[in-house]
Enzyme design. Structure first.
Site, PDB file in Angstrom:
ATOM      1  N   GLU A   1      -3.883   7.334  -3.995  1.00  0.00           N
ATOM      2  CA  GLU A   1      -3.817   6.083  -3.247  1.00  0.00           C
ATOM      3  C   GLU A   1      -3.533   4.929  -4.200  1.00  0.00           C
ATOM      4  O   GLU A   1      -4.276   4.721  -5.164  1.00  0.00           O
ATOM      5  CB  GLU A   1      -5.129   5.838  -2.502  1.00  0.00           C
ATOM      6  CG  GLU A   1      -5.106   4.574  -1.637  1.00  0.00           C
ATOM      7  CD  GLU A   1      -6.434   4.353  -0.936  1.00  0.00           C
ATOM      8  OE1 GLU A   1      -6.438   4.216   0.298  1.00  0.00           O
ATOM      9  OE2 GLU A   1      -7.470   4.322  -1.636  1.00  0.00           O
ATOM     10  N   TYR A  11       0.862  -1.193   0.000  1.00  0.00           N
ATOM     11  CA  TYR A  11       0.000   0.000   0.000  1.00  0.00           C
ATOM     12  C   TYR A  11       0.888   1.230   0.000  1.00  0.00           C
ATOM     13  O   TYR A  11       1.858   1.314   0.758  1.00  0.00           O
ATOM     14  CB  TYR A  11      -0.897   0.007   1.239  1.00  0.00           C
ATOM     15  CG  TYR A  11      -1.772   1.233   1.354  1.00  0.00           C
ATOM     16  CD1 TYR A  11      -3.064   1.233   0.836  1.00  0.00           C
ATOM     17  CD2 TYR A  11      -1.315   2.396   1.969  1.00  0.00           C
ATOM     18  CE1 TYR A  11      -3.880   2.364   0.934  1.00  0.00           C
ATOM     19  CE2 TYR A  11      -2.108   3.517   2.078  1.00  0.00           C
ATOM     20  CZ  TYR A  11      -3.391   3.499   1.557  1.00  0.00           C
ATOM     21  OH  TYR A  11      -4.180   4.619   1.651  1.00  0.00           O
TER      22      TYR A  11
END
Length: 398
Positions: free
Chosen positions: A207, A119
């Site tokens: 993101e 991530y």
């Protein structure tokens, strides 16, 4: 403003970020044609909505045993079947709420062999006034769950705006992800490209979930980008990416009048000046046994026309059973607000209970205007009194 995944990847690719090949599709035929442009024999069919959790989501029309909004296809027939399942149906995910969102667009991409998922995100950290880098080894998972269950697996760095992104940021992120050698170099390069995209487009969020190892390379497999609405005038090309079908019609209408409006699930409409006061108003409504139907901040310099527009937007929601107006008149004078309330109530033929709390500049004149209007308006002395009165009015009218 948010954009779809395929738009985000196209945008990031312009900054050099490595992404799998893929094409958007608005129909089953376009999905098949997109797959035929890619080498195969593995494709990924991805529903495009402005919400996360698509892979784990469920389509209302297909039953609980059907697959979600991200599917692997190993033949053209499977691509066709997945596209037919998704398009026009309602995908419910952890972020959409029970109502879900209708899928009108798909993204057909190359399938890749995933070795490890990470991530990585760039965000505006308002506490420090800097861009923050958030990295975790737990890619492919909901970052909120990671933050709750294993916060030690999340690394956060901030970037000094005076220096911008520095090489040590790339090394720190690579170390946090457990990358070394050439993969660590690739991580630093991708971070630089993401930072350039962030600052170059006035983004508020980029993101990447997941950033994946595929063979000996790092690749962005999913991307979400949000932009600072105050900077849209600098990016007309980005404005063209806006998908109005993904936004509430009432929120689109509110933006035309520079009103901060967010639809909620309750039945008491709120019109307040000031974001903090609006939040407090919603809290006290809840505390008094009611449920707010919206957040609406008319700002500090609202005109009579703006107040009228706000009323119309609130009443466009059929779930609204009553309205609470809570105005503290500073820059905004109470008599102007009162004029707007009376004009709006007459123009829309108000049929639901209305409670008004005014305080501040010209409050006596404002209360006099309301009292002389001949309309059924309940006056309140303070915020607590206003909340109790509107909740009681709505329950009495039910």
């Amino acid at each position: 403003m948010n954009i779809h995944e395929y738009q985000a990847k196209d945008l990031l690719a312009k900054f050099g970020v490595p992404v799998p090949a893929g094409f958007p599709a608005m129909s089953v035929e376009e999905a098949v044609a997109a797959a035929q442009k890619l080498p195969g024999p593995l494709w990924v069919v991805k529903a495009q909505i402005h919400a996360g959790g698509r892979g784990k989501g469920k389509f209302k029309e297909l039953g609980p045993d059907a697959k979600g909004g991200v599917r692997l296809a190993r033949s053209i027939d499977e691509v066709r079947a997945a596209a037919a399942d998704m398009l026009g149906n309602t995908l419910v995910t952890i972020q959409t709420g029970p109502a879900g969102k209708q899928v009108n667009r798909l993204y057909i991409t190359d399938g890749v062999d995933i070795g490890k998922e990470f991530y990585l995100a760039l965000l505006v950290d308002r506490a420090t006034g800097r861009i923050a880098i958030v990295a975790s080894t737990e890619g492919g998972m909901d970052i909120e769950k990671v933050a709750h269950d294993t916060p030690e697996k999340i690394e956060t760095l901030t970037i000094d705006p005076a220096t911008g992104l520095m090489p040590h940021h790339g090394r720190a992120v690579a170390a946090a992800l457990g990358l070394s050698g050439d993969l660590a170099k690739q991580c630093g390069k991708i971070l630089g490209q993401l930072y350039a995209a962030f600052t170059g487009t006035d983004a508020s969020q980029i993101e990447i979930n997941p950033l994946a190892i595929t063979g000996d390379k790092l690749m962005v497999l999913d991307a979400k980008i949000g932009f600072d609405g105050n900077a849209e005038f600098r990016h007309p090309d980005l404005e063209q990416m806006r998908d109005l079908s993904e936004e509430e019609a009432s929120e689109i209408e509110a933006s035309k009048y520079d009103l901060a409006y967010i639809k909620l699930d309750g039945d008491i409409g709120c019109m307040v000046n000031g974001a903090g006061l609006a939040m407090a108003t919603m809290d006290i409504i809840k505390l008094s046994g009611g449920a707010p139907a919206n957040f609406l901040d008319v700002g500090g310099g609202a005109s009579k026309e703006k107040v009228t527009a706000a009323f119309k937007i609130i009443l466009s929601d059929p779930t609204v059973k009553g309205i609470l107006v809570n105005i503290f008149g500073g820059i905004m004078k109470c008599d102007i607000i009162a004029d707007g309330i009376v004009a709006a109530a007459r123009e829309v033929d108000l049929q639901v209970p209305l409670v008004v709390r005014l305080e501040g500049t010209n409050v006596a004149e404002g209360k006099a205007i309301l009292a002389k209007s001949g309309l059924k308006i309940v006056a309140a002395n303070d915020l607590g009194d206003a909340a109790k009165k509107i909740v009681a009015e709505v329950k009495a009218a039910a």
